[in-house]
Enzyme design. Structure first.
Site, PDB file in Angstrom:
ATOM      1  CG  ASP A 167      -1.944  -1.104   1.456  1.00 25.44           C
ATOM      2  OD1 ASP A 167      -1.587  -2.000   0.473  1.00 25.44           O
ATOM      3  OD2 ASP A 167      -2.731  -1.015   2.150  1.00 25.44           O
ATOM      4  CD  GLU A 396      -1.141  -5.753   8.767  1.00 29.73           C
ATOM      5  OE1 GLU A 396      -1.338  -4.898   9.740  1.00 29.73           O
ATOM      6  OE2 GLU A 396      -1.651  -5.610   7.690  1.00 29.73           O
TER       7      GLU A 396
HETATM    8  C1  GLC Z   1      -3.179  -4.149   3.503  1.00 26.88           C
HETATM    9  C2  GLC Z   1      -1.866  -4.855   2.859  1.00 26.88           C
HETATM   10  C3  GLC Z   1      -2.449  -5.891   1.855  1.00 26.88           C
HETATM   11  C4  GLC Z   1      -3.467  -7.015   2.304  1.00 26.88           C
HETATM   12  C5  GLC Z   1      -4.348  -6.388   3.192  1.00 26.88           C
HETATM   13  C6  GLC Z   1      -5.105  -7.258   4.041  1.00 26.88           C
HETATM   14  O1  GLC Z   1      -3.968  -3.511   2.781  1.00 26.88           O
HETATM   15  O2  GLC Z   1      -0.994  -3.936   2.204  1.00 26.88           O
HETATM   16  O3  GLC Z   1      -1.268  -6.261   1.064  1.00 26.88           O
HETATM   17  O4  GLC Z   1      -3.919  -7.657   1.172  1.00 26.88           O
HETATM   18  O5  GLC Z   1      -3.798  -5.514   4.229  1.00 26.88           O
HETATM   19  O6  GLC Z   1      -4.343  -8.124   4.819  1.00 26.88           O
END
Ligand code: GLC
Length: 425
Positions: A167, A396
């Site tokens: 992101d 995460e």
């Molecule tokens: C964030 C991450 C993305 C992922 C999402 C859900 O947006 O950057 O890669 O898919 O979270 O985990």
């Protein structure tokens, strides 16, 4: 397995099961209460080790929400929840079956389906389910070249940073400057209520994320218009490599199922994509770089996006050079693979995709390196990943300099990758 790894394995199963809502998993409760595209495909690999049927369902649920034009959306909003912003009312894509977002994510499904099929113990059931997904995945691949490569360059562009799955990568900073923020209005973020704001994208970035959503919404989510209309169009080598790998894998499946047309189309695009990827190679960086499709310039930002191409069949010499680049990074951080070059002054060890290490990208990188015999670096990536888990749990993502857990906790795809690593050990 040792008693220690057995404990980690059991813990991973627990995390996967607690985030399992029956026909799909959420990435983690609270922070991400819906189904995410590439999270689900990679999660299915972990699920496949204890419940093959459940693993297929994960991917089928995602594809049940494929758009008529072929796009597979990045989020499916199966239920109502005010825990995440922007929710379905902001996207306003008006899908009949369930609301979805209006952009996509790294297309890892072709790879995941082939791996599930290859490993299946119930081959007949797996063949039926893989065969049913074949055309859908092919339609998604075709969609990319129609909508995201209108000039036929052989590489596809993302039109929103969220599509990359990385992101807030430093890769997007310069191109993002071009995205205005007028008319975005007030909103309340939810992510910063679940996770430390210092680990998350900034407010200025969020305004721009929303500007793009509002722009695409004003164009009725008509994908034939969005690419050219977007002020943000970036060719990400990692994203393209994932697509290329999925096309090659889908072609192999199509051969196995007697569908030569799908096999040929995917192989042809993969070959063209691999050749075009070479235009993104940077000798001084020892890796690939993104290209800003609006200006035509390479983006001077050495991130994991340019390391990920080892996941596709890039020239061996490139894969070996990338392995050396990772070794160089490994002398500067304690845990690999950081999502950005540690020597870059913009490196922020705790901020999401601007340095932290993620197990999903580690998984794809080590897979590609192993395939070309770079087992020492591949093994180092796996041991680093498992050390992070032992030290910091199923986070995460992790600060690569200290190993500190960041972002959300008890994370589904982190757990799925641990199962993958331990099963292969
Ligand atoms: C964030 C991450 C993305 C992922 C999402 C859900 O947006 O950057 O890669 O898919 O979270 O985990």
């Amino acid at each position: 397995m040792t008693p220690e790894t057995e404990k980690i394995y059991q813990h991973a199963l627990e995390v996967l099961k607690e985030n399992d809502l029956g026909s799909y998993t959420v990435p983690t409760k609270g922070l991400y209460p819906f189904q995410w595209n590439w999270d689900s495909c990679l999660t299915a690999l972990g699920q496949g080790h204890y419940d093959e049927n459940r693993a297929w369902t994960e991917i089928e649920t995602l594809f049940a929400h494929q758009w008529p034009d072929g796009m597979v959306p990045h989020i499916v909003f199966h239920v109502d929840s005010d825990g995440y912003f922007p929710g379905p009312r902001v996207w306003d894509t008006r899908r009949p079956a369930a609301d979805t977002s209006g952009i996509t994510q790294p297309p890892v499904a072709g790879f995941a389906v082939k791996r599930l099929y290859d490993r299946a113990t119930d081959k007949a059931a797996a063949a039926a389910r893989a065969r049913a997904l074949l055309q859908r995945i092919d339609a998604w691949h075709r969609w990319f070249y129609q909508m995201r490569d209108p000039a036929g360059e052989g590489l596809v562009a993302i039109i929103h940073p969220w599509e990359s799955g990385r992101d807030n990568s430093i890769d997007w900073d310069e191109a993002f400057e071009r995205v205005p923020t007028e008319g975005v209005g007030d909103y309340v973020r939810r992510d910063t209520q679940h996770a430390d704001p210092a680990h998350r994208p900034t407010k200025a970035q969020y305004d721009r994320y929303l500007y793009l959503v509002q722009l695409f919404r004003s164009l009725g989510w008509d994908n034939s218009r969005l690419h050219d209309a977007s002020p943000f169009r970036v060719v990400d080598p990692g994203f393209n490599a994932i697509l290329i790998r999925s096309m090659t894998d889908l072609a192999d499946l199509a051969d196995a199922f007697g569908d030569p047309a799908i096999a040929a189309a995917n192989r042809e695009r993969a070959t063209k994509g691999l050749a075009a990827l070479e235009t993104l190679w940077s000798e001084p960086d020892g890796q690939y770089l993104c290209r800003d499709r609006v200006t035509g310039e390479l983006i001077q930002s050495a991130s994991i996006g340019g390391i990920l191409p080892v996941f596709a069949a890039v020239p061996r010499v490139r894969a070996h050079e990338i392995a050396r680049t990772i070794e160089g990074w490994a002398t500067k951080v304690k845990y690999i693979v950081p999502s950005h070059d540690p020597a870059d002054p913009r490196f922020e060890p705790k901020r999401y995709w601007r340095a932290p290490a993620w197990l999903v990208t580690n998984y794809m990188i080590q897979d590609g390196l192993r395939a070309v015999g770079e087992t020492v670096v591949a093994d180092h990536i796996v041991s680093s990943s498992l050390e992070l888990i032992t030290q910091s749990g199923f986070a995460e993502y992790y600060d690569p300099t200290t190993g500190e857990p960041c972002g959300g906790g008890r994370f589904t795809w982190t757990a799925a990758m641990v199962i993958e690593f331990l099963e292969a050990a």
